[in-house]
Design an enzyme around this catalytic site. Structure first.
Site, PDB file in Angstrom:
ATOM      1  CD  GLU A 111     -12.214  -4.058   1.506  1.00  0.00           C
ATOM      2  OE1 GLU A 111     -12.176  -3.352   2.528  1.00  0.00           O
ATOM      3  OE2 GLU A 111     -11.328  -4.050   0.648  1.00  0.00           O
ATOM      4  CD1 TRP A 146     -23.271   3.494  -3.228  1.00  0.00           C
ATOM      5  CD2 TRP A 146     -24.274   4.567  -4.895  1.00  0.00           C
ATOM      6  NE1 TRP A 146     -24.283   2.695  -3.670  1.00  0.00           N
ATOM      7  CE2 TRP A 146     -24.923   3.336  -4.707  1.00  0.00           C
ATOM      8  CE3 TRP A 146     -24.751   5.407  -5.896  1.00  0.00           C
ATOM      9  CZ2 TRP A 146     -26.009   2.926  -5.481  1.00  0.00           C
ATOM     10  CZ3 TRP A 146     -25.839   4.984  -6.657  1.00  0.00           C
ATOM     11  CH2 TRP A 146     -26.440   3.757  -6.441  1.00  0.00           C
ATOM     12  CG  HIS A 171      -9.876  -7.625   2.921  1.00  0.00           C
ATOM     13  ND1 HIS A 171      -9.342  -6.464   2.418  1.00  0.00           N
ATOM     14  CD2 HIS A 171     -10.491  -7.277   4.084  1.00  0.00           C
ATOM     15  CE1 HIS A 171      -9.614  -5.457   3.227  1.00  0.00           C
ATOM     16  NE2 HIS A 171     -10.306  -5.926   4.253  1.00  0.00           N
ATOM     17  CG  HIS A 217      -1.984  -0.996   1.225  1.00  0.00           C
ATOM     18  ND1 HIS A 217      -3.124  -0.863   1.979  1.00  0.00           N
ATOM     19  CD2 HIS A 217      -2.114  -2.156   0.552  1.00  0.00           C
ATOM     20  CE1 HIS A 217      -3.909  -1.915   1.765  1.00  0.00           C
ATOM     21  NE2 HIS A 217      -3.310  -2.712   0.912  1.00  0.00           N
ATOM     22  CG  ASP A 247      -9.939   0.141  -1.929  1.00  0.00           C
ATOM     23  OD1 ASP A 247     -11.096   0.322  -2.349  1.00  0.00           O
ATOM     24  OD2 ASP A 247      -9.686  -0.489  -0.877  1.00  0.00           O
ATOM     25  CD  GLU A 257      -9.797  -3.303  -2.942  1.00  0.00           C
ATOM     26  OE1 GLU A 257     -10.218  -3.607  -1.800  1.00  0.00           O
ATOM     27  OE2 GLU A 257      -8.596  -3.104  -3.193  1.00  0.00           O
ATOM     28  CG  HIS A 274     -11.554   2.925   0.308  1.00  0.00           C
ATOM     29  ND1 HIS A 274     -10.427   3.681   0.086  1.00  0.00           N
ATOM     30  CD2 HIS A 274     -11.134   1.790   0.930  1.00  0.00           C
ATOM     31  CE1 HIS A 274      -9.364   3.044   0.564  1.00  0.00           C
ATOM     32  NE2 HIS A 274      -9.770   1.892   1.076  1.00  0.00           N
ATOM     33  CE1 TYR A 317     -10.001   3.252   6.482  1.00  0.00           C
ATOM     34  CE2 TYR A 317     -10.760   2.649   4.291  1.00  0.00           C
ATOM     35  CZ  TYR A 317     -10.349   2.283   5.554  1.00  0.00           C
ATOM     36  OH  TYR A 317     -10.277   0.962   5.893  1.00  0.00           O
ATOM     37  NE  ARG A 319      -9.520  -6.550  -2.571  1.00  0.00           N
ATOM     38  CZ  ARG A 319      -8.721  -6.689  -1.513  1.00  0.00           C
ATOM     39  NH1 ARG A 319      -8.105  -7.826  -1.267  1.00  0.00           N
ATOM     40  NH2 ARG A 319      -8.541  -5.671  -0.671  1.00  0.00           N
ATOM     41  CD  GLU A 324      -5.414  -5.480   1.346  1.00  0.00           C
ATOM     42  OE1 GLU A 324      -5.449  -4.268   1.601  1.00  0.00           O
ATOM     43  OE2 GLU A 324      -6.434  -6.210   1.377  1.00  0.00           O
ATOM     44  NE  ARG A 384      -4.658   0.429  -1.291  1.00  0.00           N
ATOM     45  CZ  ARG A 384      -5.463   0.487  -0.218  1.00  0.00           C
ATOM     46  NH1 ARG A 384      -6.476  -0.361  -0.113  1.00  0.00           N
ATOM     47  NH2 ARG A 384      -5.241   1.357   0.730  1.00  0.00           N
TER      48      ARG A 384
END
Length: 412
Positions: free
Chosen positions: A272, A412, A322, A122, A220, A246, A222, A159, A293, A349, A147
């Site tokens: 995930e 969202w 994950h 990451h 990602d 992702e 998120h 985040y 994931r 990951e 990532r």
């Protein structure tokens, strides 16, 4: 081998972990990970009050039967708390079976299909120079895939991006924010999707210019985009040849992925926040994703994850298990044994656990030249130090909540 004890251990060596230890009459013990970030005590109570009493007296070798007994017998199926508890039992029983057989777990799963599991790290930063420095640091550590997460102009914190957490502290591993309050509130972060969509293509352009076309890059989202926004980002990132995009939309709605798939060839990964192979339904049958994931800890253990990956393989979909640091080393080891054994492995990951965590969990898996290996230690290859665990009592901690710039709580 009859089970004579099932003990739940909650410890917080930097992060909160829920561990189940199952002991047989022959003295063989197995460990399972039941950690659920921000809801650890719910899983602890579920295991201690409802599951552990059911295990005593059962045959530890009857793994599939025990899985079905716990999943179907409670009437209330699925859900993150139930499936984390079932996963903890399942891992512990596989650990026991492999120890009794005198071999590492991956041998019971059919043996190795590769020499090691390709891992991604990451890299993140508040701006492009910080991101490039972070990528260089990860490459120096041996990672072959990275990532990329970026701060967004105009937002104080994002985040997934390393940030200050007080004097001498940084949130490098996206932990839930810890608090000594008896009942802390999740921290709140502002979010601006339009600014994010404008910024990310520039970030990937800079990374590709610096590191070239061969380095596998991941990102990602998120779950922070609408379907049409995710479609736009996927299309805008096509020139930079991502390994995957992702969690571009909330995972619950497969119709969202249909729209994204229609507009971009960027590979998609999701799952995930899923806790059952049934959550994948149309995503697999319609080939709307390229990577699953889920975490072994959250989808019901080794038994359930193997079934999910076999189902994914039928549809040409690969694994991307994950592996954040709120999956304990026990859950991580379980993932690595599956990674080594399954045919349709994609990538793993990998966020290294802290030294404090490794005081509690004694691990044997290795990371070398970008590849992870679970080791040839019998069982899962992880042991728990009870004295070390007792030094780190539970501390309440919660992941942040996103709010749009108008103050609305955002999914969202």
């Amino acid at each position: 081998m009859k089970i004579i004890a099932a003990d739940v251990i909650v410890s917080s060596p930097g992060r909160n972990f829920v561990t189940l230890r199952v002991t047989t009459e022959d003295g063989v013990t197995g460990l399972g990970d039941g950690t659920l970030n921000g809801r650890e005590l719910a899983v602890e109570a579920y295991l201690r009050e409802h599951v552990a009493p059911l295990l005593v007296g059962r045959d530890a070798g009857r793994i599939e039967d025990t899985w079905q007994y716990l999943y179907r017998g409670a009437y209330w199926r699925r859900g993150p708390v139930t499936m984390a508890a079932v996963a903890a039992v399942d891992m512990a029983l596989w650990d026991i079976k492999a120890k009794a057989a005198g071999m590492p777990l991956y041998q019971l799963l059919g043996g190795a299909s590769r020499t090691g599991a390709l891992a991604y790290g990451h890299a993140s930063g508040r701006d492009v120079p910080e991101i490039l420095d972070s990528v260089r640091a990860h490459l120096a550590q041996g990672y072959r895939a990275i990532r990329i997460q970026s701060g967004i102009p105009g937002l104080d914190s994002v985040y997934g991006v390393a940030s200050p957490a007080g004097p001498g502290q940084r949130y490098d591993y996206e932990p839930a924010r810890r608090s000594q309050d008896a009942h802390p509130r999740p921290p709140e972060e502002q979010w601006d999707t339009r600014a994010y969509l404008r910024h990310m293509p520039r970030v990937f352009e800079a990374v590709r210019e610096e590191f070239g076309p061969e380095l596998p890059l991941l990102h990602d989202g998120h779950h922070r985009m609408t379907p049409i926004q995710a479609a736009r980002l996927g299309k805008d990132l096509e020139p930079y040849d991502l390994f995957w995009l992702e969690d571009c939309t909330p995972a619950e709605d497969p119709t969202a992925l249909r729209l994204v798939r229609q507009h971009t060839t960027t590979p998609l990964a999701i799952g995930e926040v899923f806790n059952s192979l049934h959550d994948y339904g149309p995503l697999l049958s319609e080939r709307l994703i390229d990577y699953v994931r889920s975490a072994v800890t959250h989808v019901g253990g080794v038994t359930a994850m193997r079934k999910l990956l076999d189902l994914a393989a039928v549809h040409g979909v690969k694994s991307g298990i994950h592996g954040p640091t709120d999956i304990s080393p026990v859950g991580m080891a379980a993932a690595l044994h599956l990674d080594l054994a399954v045919h349709n492995f994609g990538i793993q990951e990998y966020m290294p656990h802290t030294e404090r965590t490794l005081e509690v969990f004694r691990t044997s898996f290795t990371f070398e030249d970008g590849l992870l290996h679970p080791s040839d230690t019998h069982g899962l290859g992880v042991e728990l130090d009870d004295e070390a665990a007792a030094r780190f009592p539970y501390v309440p901690a919660y992941l942040p909540v996103n709010r749009l710039t108008d103050g609305t709580v955002h999914d969202w």
